[in-house]
Design an enzyme around this catalytic site. Structure first.
Site, PDB file in Angstrom:
ATOM      1  CD1 TRP A 184      67.124  50.291  24.401  1.00  0.00           C
ATOM      2  CD2 TRP A 184      68.852  50.997  23.160  1.00  0.00           C
ATOM      3  NE1 TRP A 184      66.624  50.660  23.174  1.00  0.00           N
ATOM      4  CE2 TRP A 184      67.676  51.091  22.389  1.00  0.00           C
ATOM      5  CE3 TRP A 184      70.062  51.373  22.579  1.00  0.00           C
ATOM      6  CZ2 TRP A 184      67.667  51.564  21.074  1.00  0.00           C
ATOM      7  CZ3 TRP A 184      70.068  51.836  21.273  1.00  0.00           C
ATOM      8  CH2 TRP A 184      68.885  51.935  20.529  1.00  0.00           C
ATOM      9  CD  GLU A 225      67.191  52.785  27.687  1.00  0.00           C
ATOM     10  OE1 GLU A 225      66.729  53.873  27.303  1.00  0.00           O
ATOM     11  OE2 GLU A 225      68.424  52.549  27.766  1.00  0.00           O
ATOM     12  CE  LYS A 227      63.834  54.165  20.838  1.00  0.00           C
ATOM     13  NZ  LYS A 227      65.107  54.579  20.197  1.00  0.00           N
ATOM     14  CG  ASP A 258      64.724  57.050  27.317  1.00  0.00           C
ATOM     15  OD1 ASP A 258      63.963  57.931  26.865  1.00  0.00           O
ATOM     16  OD2 ASP A 258      65.955  57.077  27.159  1.00  0.00           O
ATOM     17  CG  HIS A 261      63.048  54.469  25.080  1.00  0.00           C
ATOM     18  ND1 HIS A 261      64.056  53.568  25.342  1.00  0.00           N
ATOM     19  CD2 HIS A 261      63.622  55.466  24.361  1.00  0.00           C
ATOM     20  CE1 HIS A 261      65.193  54.006  24.799  1.00  0.00           C
ATOM     21  NE2 HIS A 261      64.950  55.162  24.213  1.00  0.00           N
ATOM     22  CG  HIS A 285      68.183  56.615  30.435  1.00  0.00           C
ATOM     23  ND1 HIS A 285      68.729  55.933  29.364  1.00  0.00           N
ATOM     24  CD2 HIS A 285      69.062  56.455  31.463  1.00  0.00           C
ATOM     25  CE1 HIS A 285      69.870  55.380  29.727  1.00  0.00           C
ATOM     26  NE2 HIS A 285      70.085  55.680  30.998  1.00  0.00           N
ATOM     27  CG  ASP A 293      63.661  57.978  21.961  1.00  0.00           C
ATOM     28  OD1 ASP A 293      63.772  58.769  22.907  1.00  0.00           O
ATOM     29  OD2 ASP A 293      64.489  57.090  21.713  1.00  0.00           O
ATOM     30  CG  ASP A 295      66.945  60.867  22.849  1.00  0.00           C
ATOM     31  OD1 ASP A 295      66.577  60.591  23.996  1.00  0.00           O
ATOM     32  OD2 ASP A 295      67.114  60.016  21.967  1.00  0.00           O
ATOM     33  CG  ASP A 325      69.560  58.809  26.875  1.00  0.00           C
ATOM     34  OD1 ASP A 325      70.326  59.325  26.045  1.00  0.00           O
ATOM     35  OD2 ASP A 325      69.090  57.668  26.736  1.00  0.00           O
TER      36      ASP A 325
END
Length: 417
Positions: A184, A225, A227, A258, A261, A285, A293, A295, A325
């Site tokens: 990423w 990955e 985004k 993800d 993302h 993820h 994003d 997390d 993640d």
């Protein structure tokens, strides 16, 4: 307590048997699932190679006490978390988590710098996954790494990614478990660019160099990955979903999806069958975006359950790599691992306990009334009794009893750091 637990389990098993579910077969299948626990929850993504502030679309908020300061402390914390999560799993490392006294930059890392991690993984029967660390470094300049206009900067990141693949190969060979290696890059512009094509052309050529060395898929699976946007790259990200998906398909790489993302109203559960249909390998993820994003720790929300259902309904368990993640420094970090991992497994259990074939049959008959009725009734089926029994048989704490142990560890260990 044990008699009550067994009685509740037997009653629940009977209820599920009435709709054609073999609960024991379900638990056997669940036990085969390997999650990849992200090491960076334990120390707020600082790592142990440099004392650099986070940069490159990465930010962690909160100052809860007890963050790991050394590889030894991080492994100790992971051990505490893993004994509270049913099953045998993997640990996901970033390059900055090398365990070495040698002063080494990330483009010169070697397998020897991770030998303590491999020895530890062998001792505990764990696999290891890996990630090059393409952020929080002086060569992250003007918002770019591997697609930077300066060839010297690009070469630094290309070399770092190449050595990361060799480290991953070492993990795969030593642990006899394929190492999923995820790439990423935070590259992008804060404001609207003139030329969107040139950075993507540079990234494509750089990735071709990174992957030029052939490494057996027995040891390593490469993933790219995407985004939508990041901190400092709100207007344009080089490695967009379209870029990464096309690169993965063309070059037989895995695509990393993800949860955070994509656009805030976009979900990845709906993408799984579309991508898997074309035999493209998938890395998940699993995170929880809150407005962006961010997390957050994974909870049992609708999207997590939809992801689990898609994996089960389309027979993707064992084919899709599931990694967590997120990084939350506002709560106990070990609890964050335990909560998120247990929720991912609970979601998979609920999906496995669904009468999928029966539901497909009524759907094919256009009996949407039965489909809706069954899906709603299933929400109150006693999956919790099955989960408690599973935890008991896997020798991990039942329900919230794990929290007392985490609190004691916090007092005995974390608060003394």
């Amino acid at each position: 307590m044990e008699n009550l637990l067994n009685r509740r389990y037997e009653e629940a098993k009977t209820i599920y048997a009435a709709i054609g579910i073999d609960v024991e077969a379900v638990l056997t299948k669940l036990a085969q699932v390997k999650l990849s626990l992200h090491c960076w929850q334990g120390d707020d993504v600082h790592g142990f190679l440099r004392n650099e502030a986070l940069s490159g679309g990465i930010s962690v908020t909160g100052n809860y006490p007890g963050a790991a300061r050394t590889p030894q402390e991080l492994r100790q914390d992971l051990e505490k978390a893993l004994v509270m999560i049913p099953g045998k799993h993997k640990v996901n490392l970033h390059a900055i988590y090398a365990d070495t006294d040698e002063k080494v930059d990330i483009d010169a890392l070697e397998p020897k710098h991770f030998t303590p991690w491999v020895d530890w993984a062998k001792e505990h029967g764990l696999g290891l996954d890996f990630n090059p660390t393409c952020f929080s470094h002086p060569n992250f300049q003007n918002g770019f790494t591997i697609s930077h206009l300066d060839r010297n900067i690009r070469n630094f990141w290309i070399k770092h990614c190449k050595v990361s693949r060799r480290i991953a190969e070492y993990f795969g060979k030593e642990l006899k478990q394929t190492c999923v290696t995820n790439f990423w890059f935070p590259d992008g512009f804060k404001d609207v660019p003139i030329d969107r094509m040139a950075p993507r052309k540079r990234m494509k050529e750089a990735l071709d160099e990174v992957f030029a060395e052939k490494i057996s898929c027995q040891y390593i699976v490469d993933a790219v990955e995407s985004k939508l946007f990041g901190i400092g790259s709100e207007s344009y990200v080089v490695g967009s979903h379209e870029f990464c998906l096309n690169y993965a398909i063309q070059n037989k790489k895995a695509i990393c999806l993800d949860v955070g993302h994509f656009h805030p109203t976009e979900t990845i559960s709906n993408k799984l069958s579309a991508i898997a249909l074309f035999d493209t390998e998938i890395l998940l993820h699993v995170s929880r975006p809150v407005r962006w994003d961010s997390d957050h720790v994974v909870i049992m929300d609708d999207e997590l359950q939809e992801i689990a259902k898609e994996l089960v309904r389309n027979d993707l368990l064992g084919k899709v790599h599931i990694g967590l993640d997120y990084f939350d420094a506002s709560i106990n970090r070990i609890a964050a691992w335990v909560i998120g991992s247990r929720n991912m497994l609970k979601a998979l259990l609920r999906a496995l306990l669904e009468p999928t074939e029966m539901l497909k049959e009524v759907e094919n008959k256009a009996d949407f009334t039965t489909r809706l009725a069954m899906l709603e009734e299933m929400k109150s089926y006693p999956f919790g009794a099955i989960w408690d029994y599973y935890c008991e048989t896997m020798d991990v704490p039942i329900r919230e009893s794990w929290l007392a142990d985490v609190k004691k560890y916090e007092i005995d260990v974390l608060l003394k750091r």
